[in-house]
Design a protein around this motif. Structure first.
Motif, PDB file in Angstrom:
ATOM      1  N   SER A  73       0.775  -1.249   0.019  1.00  0.00           N
ATOM      2  CA  SER A  73      -0.023   0.027   0.154  1.00  0.00           C
ATOM      3  C   SER A  73       0.681   1.211   0.016  1.00  0.00           C
ATOM      4  O   SER A  73       0.479   2.377  -0.768  1.00  0.00           O
ATOM      5  N   LEU A  74       2.058   1.225   0.684  1.00  0.00           N
ATOM      6  CA  LEU A  74       2.849   2.441   0.664  1.00  0.00           C
ATOM      7  C   LEU A  74       3.537   2.476  -0.579  1.00  0.00           C
ATOM      8  O   LEU A  74       3.888   3.635  -1.306  1.00  0.00           O
ATOM      9  N   PHE A  75       4.138   1.497  -1.102  1.00  0.00           N
ATOM     10  CA  PHE A  75       4.776   1.810  -2.286  1.00  0.00           C
ATOM     11  C   PHE A  75       4.277   1.936  -3.599  1.00  0.00           C
ATOM     12  O   PHE A  75       4.672   2.230  -4.771  1.00  0.00           O
ATOM     13  N   THR A  76       3.192   1.088  -3.819  1.00  0.00           N
ATOM     14  CA  THR A  76       2.236   0.947  -5.188  1.00  0.00           C
ATOM     15  C   THR A  76       2.027   2.074  -5.671  1.00  0.00           C
ATOM     16  O   THR A  76       1.868   2.369  -7.122  1.00  0.00           O
ATOM     17  N   PRO A  77       1.738   3.318  -5.029  1.00  0.00           N
ATOM     18  CA  PRO A  77       1.413   4.621  -5.823  1.00  0.00           C
ATOM     19  C   PRO A  77       2.784   5.217  -6.698  1.00  0.00           C
ATOM     20  O   PRO A  77       2.256   6.007  -7.560  1.00  0.00           O
ATOM     21  N   PHE A  78       3.734   4.616  -6.297  1.00  0.00           N
ATOM     22  CA  PHE A  78       4.804   5.136  -7.192  1.00  0.00           C
ATOM     23  C   PHE A  78       5.135   4.308  -8.527  1.00  0.00           C
ATOM     24  O   PHE A  78       5.875   4.881  -9.224  1.00  0.00           O
ATOM     25  N   GLY A  79       4.520   3.476  -8.697  1.00  0.00           N
ATOM     26  CA  GLY A  79       4.293   2.715  -9.984  1.00  0.00           C
ATOM     27  C   GLY A  79       4.228   1.050 -10.052  1.00  0.00           C
ATOM     28  O   GLY A  79       3.951   0.804  -8.889  1.00  0.00           O
ATOM     29  N   ALA A  80       4.093   0.469 -11.188  1.00  0.00           N
ATOM     30  CA  ALA A  80       3.769  -0.812 -11.188  1.00  0.00           C
ATOM     31  C   ALA A  80       4.769  -1.711 -10.553  1.00  0.00           C
ATOM     32  O   ALA A  80       5.943  -1.643 -10.533  1.00  0.00           O
ATOM     33  N   ILE A  81       4.243  -2.816  -9.785  1.00  0.00           N
ATOM     34  CA  ILE A  81       4.872  -3.685  -8.966  1.00  0.00           C
ATOM     35  C   ILE A  81       4.643  -5.076  -9.436  1.00  0.00           C
ATOM     36  O   ILE A  81       3.417  -5.541  -9.668  1.00  0.00           O
ATOM     37  N   PRO A  82       5.653  -6.112  -9.603  1.00  0.00           N
ATOM     38  CA  PRO A  82       5.116  -7.283 -10.032  1.00  0.00           C
ATOM     39  C   PRO A  82       4.672  -8.216  -9.119  1.00  0.00           C
ATOM     40  O   PRO A  82       4.538  -7.751  -7.833  1.00  0.00           O
ATOM     41  N   ALA A  83       3.844  -9.365  -9.458  1.00  0.00           N
ATOM     42  CA  ALA A  83       3.243 -10.214  -8.479  1.00  0.00           C
ATOM     43  C   ALA A  83       4.183 -10.735  -7.722  1.00  0.00           C
ATOM     44  O   ALA A  83       5.510 -11.264  -7.835  1.00  0.00           O
ATOM     45  N   ASN A  84       4.147 -10.741  -6.461  1.00  0.00           N
ATOM     46  CA  ASN A  84       4.741 -11.094  -5.089  1.00  0.00           C
ATOM     47  C   ASN A  84       5.925 -10.311  -5.146  1.00  0.00           C
ATOM     48  O   ASN A  84       7.230 -10.807  -4.660  1.00  0.00           O
ATOM     49  N   GLY A  85       5.924  -8.949  -5.694  1.00  0.00           N
ATOM     50  CA  GLY A  85       7.070  -8.296  -5.536  1.00  0.00           C
ATOM     51  C   GLY A  85       7.596  -7.358  -4.459  1.00  0.00           C
ATOM     52  O   GLY A  85       8.345  -6.621  -4.572  1.00  0.00           O
ATOM     53  N   VAL A  86       6.489  -7.683  -3.338  1.00  0.00           N
ATOM     54  CA  VAL A  86       6.706  -7.038  -1.995  1.00  0.00           C
ATOM     55  C   VAL A  86       6.956  -7.952  -0.848  1.00  0.00           C
ATOM     56  O   VAL A  86       5.913  -9.022  -0.984  1.00  0.00           O
ATOM     57  N   LYS A  87       7.753  -7.716  -0.145  1.00  0.00           N
ATOM     58  CA  LYS A  87       8.005  -8.660   1.246  1.00  0.00           C
ATOM     59  C   LYS A  87       8.702  -7.915   2.475  1.00  0.00           C
ATOM     60  O   LYS A  87       9.466  -7.495   2.325  1.00  0.00           O
ATOM     61  N   ALA A  88       7.579  -7.881   3.455  1.00  0.00           N
ATOM     62  CA  ALA A  88       8.084  -7.594   4.768  1.00  0.00           C
ATOM     63  C   ALA A  88       8.570  -8.773   5.297  1.00  0.00           C
ATOM     64  O   ALA A  88       7.884  -9.810   5.757  1.00  0.00           O
ATOM     65  N   MET A  89      10.028  -8.676   5.802  1.00  0.00           N
ATOM     66  CA  MET A  89      10.448  -9.859   6.301  1.00  0.00           C
ATOM     67  C   MET A  89      10.066 -10.044   7.820  1.00  0.00           C
ATOM     68  O   MET A  89       9.924  -9.002   8.528  1.00  0.00           O
ATOM     69  N   THR A  90       9.881 -11.355   8.197  1.00  0.00           N
ATOM     70  CA  THR A  90       9.383 -11.465   9.618  1.00  0.00           C
ATOM     71  C   THR A  90      10.277 -12.235  10.421  1.00  0.00           C
ATOM     72  O   THR A  90      11.167 -12.955  10.163  1.00  0.00           O
ATOM     73  N   ALA A  91      10.395 -11.928  11.582  1.00  0.00           N
ATOM     74  CA  ALA A  91      11.183 -12.572  12.679  1.00  0.00           C
ATOM     75  C   ALA A  91      10.371 -13.770  13.160  1.00  0.00           C
ATOM     76  O   ALA A  91       9.281 -14.248  12.698  1.00  0.00           O
ATOM     77  N   ALA A  92      11.279 -14.582  14.001  1.00  0.00           N
ATOM     78  CA  ALA A  92      10.547 -15.831  14.523  1.00  0.00           C
ATOM     79  C   ALA A  92       9.206 -15.621  15.177  1.00  0.00           C
ATOM     80  O   ALA A  92       8.359 -16.710  15.178  1.00  0.00           O
ATOM     81  N   ASP A  93       8.876 -14.638  15.594  1.00  0.00           N
ATOM     82  CA  ASP A  93       7.543 -14.427  16.335  1.00  0.00           C
ATOM     83  C   ASP A  93       6.475 -14.095  15.440  1.00  0.00           C
ATOM     84  O   ASP A  93       5.165 -13.724  15.833  1.00  0.00           O
ATOM     85  N   GLY A  94       6.847 -14.043  14.202  1.00  0.00           N
ATOM     86  CA  GLY A  94       5.901 -13.565  13.142  1.00  0.00           C
ATOM     87  C   GLY A  94       5.649 -12.198  12.807  1.00  0.00           C
ATOM     88  O   GLY A  94       5.039 -11.693  11.804  1.00  0.00           O
ATOM     89  N   ARG A  95       6.358 -11.489  13.555  1.00  0.00           N
ATOM     90  CA  ARG A  95       6.404  -9.820  13.640  1.00  0.00           C
ATOM     91  C   ARG A  95       7.375  -9.364  12.676  1.00  0.00           C
ATOM     92  O   ARG A  95       8.273  -9.996  12.453  1.00  0.00           O
ATOM     93  N   CYS A  96       6.998  -8.230  11.928  1.00  0.00           N
ATOM     94  CA  CYS A  96       8.102  -7.751  11.066  1.00  0.00           C
ATOM     95  C   CYS A  96       9.448  -7.699  11.880  1.00  0.00           C
ATOM     96  O   CYS A  96       9.489  -7.040  12.857  1.00  0.00           O
TER      97      CYS A  96
END
Length: 258
Positions: free
Chosen positions: A186-209
Motif C-alpha cells: 500500500s505504501l509503495f504501489t502509488p510510485f509505480g507498477a509492482i510485479p506479482a509477489n514483488g513486495v515482502k516484509a521480512m518477519t522474525a521468529a515471532d511472526g512480526r516484522c
C-alpha cells in the motif's frame, strides 16, 4: 533478521541450479523441498535458519550420505513462493554454502506425462519422498483464488514476469514490528507498477516484522521516485525509513547490501 542472501558466484553455476530446481519442482504450495544442506544439520538448527524467512509450521530432515535434504512447510504459499524465487541457489543466513529450494512434489505424485514417477532426483540421496507423512498430510488446501494466482505466477502468466529481486529492487529498513507485506504494498504501489509477489516484509521468529523489507518495481523511474520521497521519512515511533536500491547479487546482500 537479515535480508537477501549471497548469490552463488558465476552465472553458469546459478543458472544450472535454477534449471535443476525448475525441472524437479512440484506444483506451487506452502511445502518446500530443500537440499544441499550440510551433513550433520540438526532439526532445531534447520527450523531456526528458515524461520527467519517466514512462519515455519513443520520441518522434516531427510539425511543423506553426503548432504542433507529437508521438507519445510510454511504458513502460507506466499512465503514459500518467495523462498523459491529468492533463496534457490543462494546461501541462507546461518549457512556457508548455497542450497537448492523448490516446491515439494505432492504425495503420490509421479502420475501422468512428464512426472518423475517417484524417482529420486540427483540431489535427493535416497530421500526422495517429498511429501509429508503422518497424520493430516496437508492443511486442507489453500483457497481456489490463491491457487489460481500462484499458478499464473509460476507460468509467467502475469505482466512483469518473475522478478529477480535485483533489478529495480529497493531495500526498506526502519519498519515497525506491526508492518505487513500488505502495508508495504500500500505504501509503495502509488510510485509505480509492482510485479506479482514483488513486495515482502521480512518477519522474525515471532511472526512480526523484523524491521526490513524489499520492494520490486517494473521501472527504474518508480525506484527513483520512491527513494526520493520516502527515504528519511519520519515514522510515528521516532525512527526514519531507510529506503535505498538493493545491492546486486554477487555482493554480500545481507542487510540490504551493507
Amino acid at each position: 533478521r537479515s535480508g537477501a542472501s549471497s548469490r552463488v558466484r558465476g552465472g553458469q553455476t546459478s543458472d544450472r541450479i535454477a534449471s535443476m530446481a525448475d525441472e524437479q519442482s512440484g506444483p506451487p504450495s506452502d511445502n518446500l523441498f530443500v537440499t544441499d544442506l550440510p551433513v550433520g544439520l540438526l532439526e532445531d538448527q534447520l527450523r531456526e535458519i528458515f524461520a527467519s524467512y517466514g512462519e515455519v509450521m513443520q520441518t522434516k530432515l531427510l539425511p543423506g550420505a553426503n548432504k542433507t535434504s529437508a521438507l519445510i512447510r510454511y504458513s502460507s504459499a506466499e512465503d514459500a513462493q518467495w523462498l523459491v524465487e529468492n533463496l534457490n541457489g543462494n546461501i541462507p543466513q546461518g549457512l556457508e554454502t548455497p542450497v537448492i529450494v523448490r516446491f515439494a512434489q505432492a504425495k503420490g505424485g509421479g502420475k501422468g506425462p512428464g512426472a518423475s514417477e517417484g524417482r529420486p532426483g540427483p540431489y535427493s540421496n535416497g530421500a526422495e519422498a517429498q511429501a509429508w507423512g503422518g497424520k493430516g498430510g496437508g492443511k486442507g488446501g489453500k483457497g481456489k483464488m490463491q491457487s489460481f494466482i500462484s499458478g499464473l505466477i509460476a507460468q509467467n502468466g502475469l505482466p512483469g514476469g518473475k522478478y529477480s529481486n535485483d533489478e529495480n529492487c529497493l531495500f526498506v529498513g526502519g519498519l515497525p514490528a506491526d508492518c505487513t507485506t500488505q502495508d508495504l504494498y500500500s505504501l509503495f504501489t502509488p510510485f509505480g507498477a509492482i510485479p506479482a509477489n514483488g513486495v515482502k516484509a521480512m518477519t522474525a521468529a515471532d511472526g512480526r516484522c523484523s524491521g526490513i523489507g524489499f520492494v520490486n518495481f517494473l521501472s527504474p523511474e518508480s525506484v527513483e521516485l520512491a527513494v526520493g520521497t520516502l527515504n528519511g521519512a519520519a515514522m510515528p515511533n521516532g525512527k526514519t525509513l531507510d529506503v535505498k536500491v538493493k545491492a546486486p547479487k554477487g555482493q554480500n546482500g545481507k542487510g540490504g547490501g551493507q
